[in-house]
Design a protein around this motif. Sequence first.
Motif, PDB file in Angstrom:
ATOM      1  N   LEU A  81     -14.639   2.014 -45.147  1.00 14.72           N
ATOM      2  CA  LEU A  81     -14.409   0.364 -45.608  1.00 14.72           C
ATOM      3  C   LEU A  81     -14.691  -0.253 -44.307  1.00 14.72           C
ATOM      4  N   GLY A  82     -14.144   0.347 -43.072  1.00 14.06           N
ATOM      5  CA  GLY A  82     -14.426  -0.391 -41.865  1.00 14.06           C
ATOM      6  C   GLY A  82     -15.919  -0.741 -41.492  1.00 14.06           C
ATOM      7  N   TYR A  83     -16.799   0.315 -41.797  1.00 16.24           N
ATOM      8  CA  TYR A  83     -18.085   0.374 -41.587  1.00 16.24           C
ATOM      9  C   TYR A  83     -18.820  -0.649 -42.574  1.00 16.24           C
ATOM     10  N   THR A  84     -18.254  -0.618 -43.715  1.00 16.96           N
ATOM     11  CA  THR A  84     -18.832  -1.502 -44.775  1.00 16.96           C
ATOM     12  C   THR A  84     -18.490  -3.393 -44.196  1.00 16.96           C
ATOM     13  N   ILE A  85     -17.320  -3.370 -43.824  1.00 21.40           N
ATOM     14  CA  ILE A  85     -16.865  -4.780 -43.417  1.00 21.40           C
ATOM     15  C   ILE A  85     -17.703  -5.147 -42.238  1.00 21.40           C
ATOM     16  N   LEU A  86     -17.901  -4.332 -41.318  1.00 24.82           N
ATOM     17  CA  LEU A  86     -18.521  -4.628 -40.183  1.00 24.82           C
ATOM     18  C   LEU A  86     -20.146  -4.935 -40.493  1.00 24.82           C
ATOM     19  N   THR A  87     -20.590  -4.232 -41.096  1.00 25.31           N
ATOM     20  CA  THR A  87     -21.924  -4.260 -41.469  1.00 25.31           C
ATOM     21  C   THR A  87     -22.157  -5.785 -42.332  1.00 25.31           C
ATOM     22  N   THR A  88     -21.364  -5.992 -43.106  1.00 19.63           N
ATOM     23  CA  THR A  88     -21.338  -7.401 -43.801  1.00 19.63           C
ATOM     24  C   THR A  88     -21.317  -8.528 -42.766  1.00 19.63           C
ATOM     25  N   GLN A  89     -20.332  -8.340 -41.899  1.00 14.23           N
ATOM     26  CA  GLN A  89     -20.008  -9.482 -40.772  1.00 14.23           C
ATOM     27  C   GLN A  89     -21.457  -9.207 -39.870  1.00 14.23           C
ATOM     28  N   TYR A  90     -21.921  -8.368 -39.638  1.00 20.11           N
ATOM     29  CA  TYR A  90     -23.150  -8.069 -38.715  1.00 20.11           C
ATOM     30  C   TYR A  90     -24.376  -8.832 -39.497  1.00 20.11           C
ATOM     31  N   ASP A  91     -24.518  -8.482 -40.876  1.00 25.19           N
ATOM     32  CA  ASP A  91     -25.629  -9.094 -41.462  1.00 25.19           C
ATOM     33  C   ASP A  91     -25.389 -10.691 -41.414  1.00 25.19           C
ATOM     34  N   LYS A  92     -24.206 -10.900 -41.625  1.00 23.41           N
ATOM     35  CA  LYS A  92     -23.770 -12.690 -41.639  1.00 23.41           C
ATOM     36  C   LYS A  92     -24.489 -13.081 -40.119  1.00 23.41           C
ATOM     37  N   GLN A  93     -24.044 -12.395 -39.103  1.00 24.71           N
ATOM     38  CA  GLN A  93     -24.542 -12.915 -37.611  1.00 24.71           C
ATOM     39  C   GLN A  93     -26.113 -12.776 -37.468  1.00 24.71           C
ATOM     40  N   LEU A  94     -26.746 -11.597 -38.186  1.00 26.18           N
ATOM     41  CA  LEU A  94     -28.100 -11.751 -37.938  1.00 26.18           C
ATOM     42  C   LEU A  94     -28.693 -12.833 -38.740  1.00 26.18           C
ATOM     43  N   ALA A  95     -28.081 -13.227 -39.980  1.00 24.60           N
ATOM     44  CA  ALA A  95     -28.860 -14.238 -40.730  1.00 24.60           C
ATOM     45  C   ALA A  95     -28.728 -15.713 -39.775  1.00 24.60           C
ATOM     46  N   ASN A  96     -27.303 -15.718 -39.377  1.00 29.69           N
ATOM     47  CA  ASN A  96     -27.155 -16.929 -38.411  1.00 29.69           C
ATOM     48  C   ASN A  96     -28.202 -17.101 -37.228  1.00 29.69           C
ATOM     49  N   GLY A  97     -28.418 -15.907 -36.628  1.00 30.20           N
ATOM     50  CA  GLY A  97     -29.339 -15.815 -35.499  1.00 30.20           C
ATOM     51  C   GLY A  97     -30.736 -16.396 -36.036  1.00 30.20           C
ATOM     52  N   CYS A  98     -31.282 -15.973 -37.297  1.00 32.98           N
ATOM     53  CA  CYS A  98     -32.474 -16.197 -37.757  1.00 32.98           C
ATOM     54  C   CYS A  98     -32.567 -17.830 -38.065  1.00 32.98           C
ATOM     55  N   ARG A  99     -31.489 -18.227 -38.837  1.00 39.29           N
ATOM     56  CA  ARG A  99     -31.427 -19.746 -39.066  1.00 39.29           C
ATOM     57  C   ARG A  99     -31.468 -20.598 -37.481  1.00 39.29           C
ATOM     58  N   ALA A 100     -30.567 -20.027 -36.589  1.00 36.66           N
ATOM     59  CA  ALA A 100     -30.758 -20.575 -35.282  1.00 36.66           C
ATOM     60  C   ALA A 100     -32.201 -20.880 -34.604  1.00 36.66           C
ATOM     61  N   LEU A 101     -33.032 -19.643 -34.734  1.00 33.33           N
ATOM     62  CA  LEU A 101     -34.171 -19.431 -34.206  1.00 33.33           C
ATOM     63  C   LEU A 101     -35.345 -19.855 -35.114  1.00 33.33           C
ATOM     64  N   GLY A 102     -34.994 -20.256 -36.354  1.00 31.26           N
ATOM     65  CA  GLY A 102     -36.276 -20.633 -37.320  1.00 31.26           C
ATOM     66  C   GLY A 102     -36.681 -19.395 -37.696  1.00 31.26           C
ATOM     67  N   LEU A 103     -36.273 -18.259 -37.970  1.00 34.43           N
ATOM     68  CA  LEU A 103     -36.730 -17.177 -38.347  1.00 34.43           C
ATOM     69  C   LEU A 103     -36.516 -16.801 -39.785  1.00 34.43           C
ATOM     70  N   ASP A 104     -37.475 -16.220 -40.349  1.00 32.24           N
ATOM     71  CA  ASP A 104     -37.289 -16.020 -42.037  1.00 32.24           C
ATOM     72  C   ASP A 104     -36.580 -14.670 -42.165  1.00 32.24           C
ATOM     73  N   HIS A 105     -35.822 -14.353 -42.971  1.00 34.48           N
ATOM     74  CA  HIS A 105     -35.121 -13.110 -43.136  1.00 34.48           C
ATOM     75  C   HIS A 105     -34.889 -13.121 -44.847  1.00 34.48           C
ATOM     76  N   GLN A 106     -34.763 -11.878 -45.332  1.00 39.55           N
ATOM     77  CA  GLN A 106     -34.316 -11.596 -46.594  1.00 39.55           C
ATOM     78  C   GLN A 106     -32.880 -10.548 -46.916  1.00 39.55           C
ATOM     79  N   ILE A 107     -32.137 -10.860 -45.807  1.00 40.28           N
ATOM     80  CA  ILE A 107     -30.763 -10.217 -45.789  1.00 40.28           C
ATOM     81  C   ILE A 107     -29.937 -10.313 -47.145  1.00 40.28           C
ATOM     82  N   TYR A 108     -30.104 -11.482 -47.443  1.00 45.55           N
ATOM     83  CA  TYR A 108     -28.977 -11.602 -48.536  1.00 45.55           C
ATOM     84  C   TYR A 108     -29.590 -11.199 -49.969  1.00 45.55           C
TER      85      TYR A 108
END
Length: 144
Positions: A81-108
């Motif tokens: 469960l901890g891995y799943t929660i951390l992975t969800t948070q990691y994906d959220k931060q990856l999406a934030n990084g893409c938005r901040a740098l203007g990169l495309d992503h399909q994480i969601y």
Amino acid sequence: MTWLLAVSVFLATTVLSLLPLAVLAVIHADNLLESLARTRRRARKARERVLPEPVGPPLEKIATDLRRIGSARRETSLGSLGYTILTTQYDKQLANGCRALGLDHQIYDLCGFDLDMERLRVEGALSEAGMVLADSDIEQDVDG
């Protein structure tokens, strides 16, 4: 009377020396006025310009969170469960990084293996953009 003559000569000399400047000012008055008007327009536009408000967290915080969460995620057992929660948070931060740098992503938009591949692609894109995603244990400039 001599002082009157001296003042007259001084005034005549001053007028004659300023005459070329007056002629040049008349010749180039159009360019000068146009330049002044352009400068005033630029200054007015600069005052009226509204800078966009930043969206999301600062880039430095995103990078720090990615390093922290990524490290914790690697130390957690896969499938927990901890891995799943951390992975969800990691994906959220990856999406934030893409938005901040203007990169495309399909994480969601993806799941399973496709999401894992997209995560790797996004990590590579963020790294290429200059974001450091992992703490480095390599010592530099060490002799021997």
